[in-house]
Write an enzyme that holds these catalytic residues in place. Structure first.
Site, short mmCIF file in Angstrom:
data_model
loop_
_atom_site.label_atom_id
_atom_site.label_comp_id
_atom_site.label_asym_id
_atom_site.label_seq_id
_atom_site.Cartn_x
_atom_site.Cartn_y
_atom_site.Cartn_z
N LYS A 257 37.97 36.87 42.16
CA LYS A 257 39.31 37.36 41.83
C LYS A 257 39.17 38.78 41.28
O LYS A 257 38.65 38.98 40.19
CB LYS A 257 40.00 36.47 40.80
CG LYS A 257 41.44 36.91 40.57
CD LYS A 257 42.15 36.10 39.53
CE LYS A 257 43.63 36.50 39.50
NZ LYS A 257 43.85 37.95 39.43
N ARG A 281 53.15 43.80 45.37
CA ARG A 281 53.56 42.40 45.20
C ARG A 281 55.07 42.27 44.95
O ARG A 281 55.68 41.29 45.33
CB ARG A 281 52.78 41.79 44.02
CG ARG A 281 53.11 40.34 43.75
CD ARG A 281 52.11 39.75 42.80
NE ARG A 281 52.66 38.63 42.07
CZ ARG A 281 51.97 37.86 41.25
NH1 ARG A 281 50.70 38.12 41.06
NH2 ARG A 281 52.53 36.87 40.61
#
Length: 605
Positions: A257, A281
């Protein structure tokens, strides 16, 4: 023709309606009525679009370019109110539309006659207006013709936040009910064409299945659910209880991640071969902040691999060590409208791809991750040598050459990378991988079910993220700010501090999440009673209230007096048991900062 009054009246009704099904039924009835009145017009589509809170379709790149200052000035001009009156009204409601209703209430206007088409024309004119004065005049024109209720929702619509508890997904359901078609077909058409208004026309015309994918509008991002331990992740995937999950067999892809910026890259379109669009996003077009990536992906069509849509992470990248730079470094480039050659050199970026959403004219979301991963690997292998651009460019030549670069420009580097991924089968394997990811200075690990489909905008259990928080800090609240929406009129955003060696309090961050509504109400009442200085929207308060806060990491920052800033702070609890004399110190913040494996490399100046 449909009137904007109908949008405003329905919006006001829905704002006070809690039932989701009742909201859906009311919107469906209104869309159906608008279509019945003028089936050949765009009124029904505009009605649906405006109820969702957007002035233009998602695929439409136009913007109103009307910020709060412009809208406030227009409202003052039409209402005749003073700045003090507007500030008081906004402070009361935390919403410019509601404040506008208050200031215009009682004003005599002609009977509501503003049509949806006229509103659409005004919005179109605002999008192409060359000056602020022209845009302001157009807003004033709308407000002068509007009733107070219409003005309320015109302002909300122009701000892009209706605050009536209606999301686009509910409007999509209402379209399906109104037209008598499956909601899945409506959602698919909206996803492919990113045009809610057009989906209404297709639903009534029976052409939803004729919708075709267009590039250059962002699809929804699939999201991951957090887990705290490898055993919890194994339990979720295997269905075994956590005490037995350590030995359970699972089948999931594991990736590091990264602490970067989630993004989609759209490129390789045959009709616009050099066009590249990068979306964040929150679906913002951030292409201009990353010209080095735009240059690299502009050659995808010529390599015969397009059109494609990648999902991945933009990372600051250290080409010498082959590792991602901390987010604190990348953050210096995010949001810049002009990225100089010097910034390109200081913070090089790459795109770390981990999913393939669209390729060769086919939307891949319904394929299992295992198959999407195979296709992604094939595409990246084909493009890795093509998607290159210089570390820096001679800016004196850039205007003449556009996205092209010359041999004498800086070192040319690869900008597209494939996120390493492998199958894991046990909690022990996940735990080991997590430790290795942290040693590489990454945040943690991502776990994705091998057979999972891509679900845009969904946070399910098919994807999970494991990243353990740093030690928490005990801090004292030094200031509070009024919230917005349902927190309007409530002090709900808290600035907090740690203690310096000399005893003075130095701010280190601000948090507004983690407490219940009841706790926030109690905190707000307490802050009101303990205000030292009232600055309107912000109050300094007596430093007596201690909080325990968690955070993702700590960055050095000149924004706060402590010299540090907590990234993504959230309140864990109110520490009524702890006196202010026992809060954490700047030295403790420094200690936690230094313990981070992913802190920026510090150099002596």
């Amino acid at each position: 023709m449909a009137l904007f009054r109908e949008v405003a009246e329905l919006a006001e009704k829905l704002a006070g309606e809690a039932g989701r099904l009742k909201k859906r039924a009311a919107i469906a009835e209104a869309i159906s009525s608008a279509h019945a009145e003028a089936s050949e017009s765009e009124d029904a589509g505009l009605f649906a679009l405006y109820m969702s809170g957007t002035p233009f379709a998602e695929a439409d790149s136009r913007k109103l370019n009307a910020g709060g200052a412009l809208l406030s000035k227009a409202l003052l001009a039409v209402s005749g109110a003073s700045d003090i009156q507007l500030t008081a009204a906004y402070k009361q409601y935390g919403d410019l539309g509601a404040a506008g209703f208050d200031l215009l209430n009682g004003r005599t206007v002609a009977e509501a006659s503003l049509t949806l088409a006229e509103v659409a024309d005004a919005f179109a004119a605002m999008a192409v207006a060359r000056t602020t004065a022209v845009r302001g005049g157009l807003v004033e024109g709308l407000l002068r013709r509007a009733t107070p209720l219409e003005a309320k929702y015109l302002l909300k619509l122009m701000i892009g936040d209706m605050r009536i508890g209606v999301k686009q997904s509910l409007v999509e359901e209402a379209i399906a009910v109104a037209a008598g078609v499956p909601v899945g077909e409506v959602r698919n058409a909206v996803m492919l064409e990113a045009d809610l208004s057009a989906a209404v026309q297709r639903a009534f015309a029976g052409t939803l299945q004729e919708a075709r994918m267009r590039l250059f509008h962002p699809l929804g991002f699939m999201l991951a659910s957090p887990v705290d331990t490898p055993e919890e992740a194994a339990e979720r995937f295997s269905g075994e209880p956590e005490e037995e999950a350590e030995k359970a067999h699972i089948e999931a892809f594991l990736e590091d991640k990264y602490d970067g910026m989630r993004a989609q890259v759209h490129c390789g379109d045959g009709e616009q071969p050099e066009r590249v669009a990068i979306y964040s996003r929150n679906k913002e077009d951030v292409t201009e902040s990353f010209p080095d990536l735009e240059e690299a992906f502009a050659h995808v069509a010529s390599a015969g691999a397009g059109p494609v849509i990648f999902d991945g992470e933009i990372l600051g990248w250290d080409y010498e060590t082959g590792r991602a730079l901390p987010f604190a470094v990348l953050g210096q480039r995010i949001g810049r409208k002009r990225v100089s050659s010097e910034w390109r050199r200081q913070v090089p970026v790459v795109f770390m791809a981990f999913d393939l959403m669209y390729a060769n004219g086919e939307l891949l979301l319904e394929l299992p991750l295992r198959e999407r991963r195979n296709r992604l690997e094939a595409v990246v292998e084909k493009l890795v040598e093509t998607t290159r651009s210089p570390i820096f460019i001679d800016e004196r030549k850039k205007g003449a050459q556009g996205l092209m670069f010359a041999e004498e420009d800086g070192e040319v580097v690869e900008r597209l990378m494939l996120s390493p991924s492998r199958l894991v089968e046990s909690a022990e394997d996940i735990d080991r991988a997590y430790a290795e990811a942290r040693a590489r200075a990454n945040e943690g690990v991502m776990l994705k079910a091998a057979e999972s489909v891509y679900q845009p905008g969904r946070r399910g259990l098919a994807w999970m993220k494991l990243k353990r928080e740093l030690a928490t800090l005990d801090v004292v609240v030094t200031g509070a700010e009024f919230g917005h929406g349902k927190r309007a009129g409530i002090l709900s955003d808290y600035t907090f501090a740690v203690r310096a060696p000399g005893g003075e309090l130095l701010n280190v961050g601000k948090a507004y999440s983690g407490l219940t509504d009841a706790e926030i109400a109690e905190m707000s009442a307490w802050m009101m009673e303990h205000t030292l200085e009232d600055r309107g929207f912000f109050r300094t308060v007596e430093p007596l209230m201690v909080l325990e806060v968690a955070f993702n990491n700590i960055m050095r920052s000149g924004r706060h007096a402590s010299g540090f800033a907590l990234r993504f702070p959230r309140i864990l609890r109110i520490r009524t048991d702890k006196p202010v004399s026992e809060i954490d110190t700047v030295e403790r913040v420094e200690e936690v900062y230094q313990s981070q494996v992913d802190k920026p490399v510090e150099t002596e100046m």
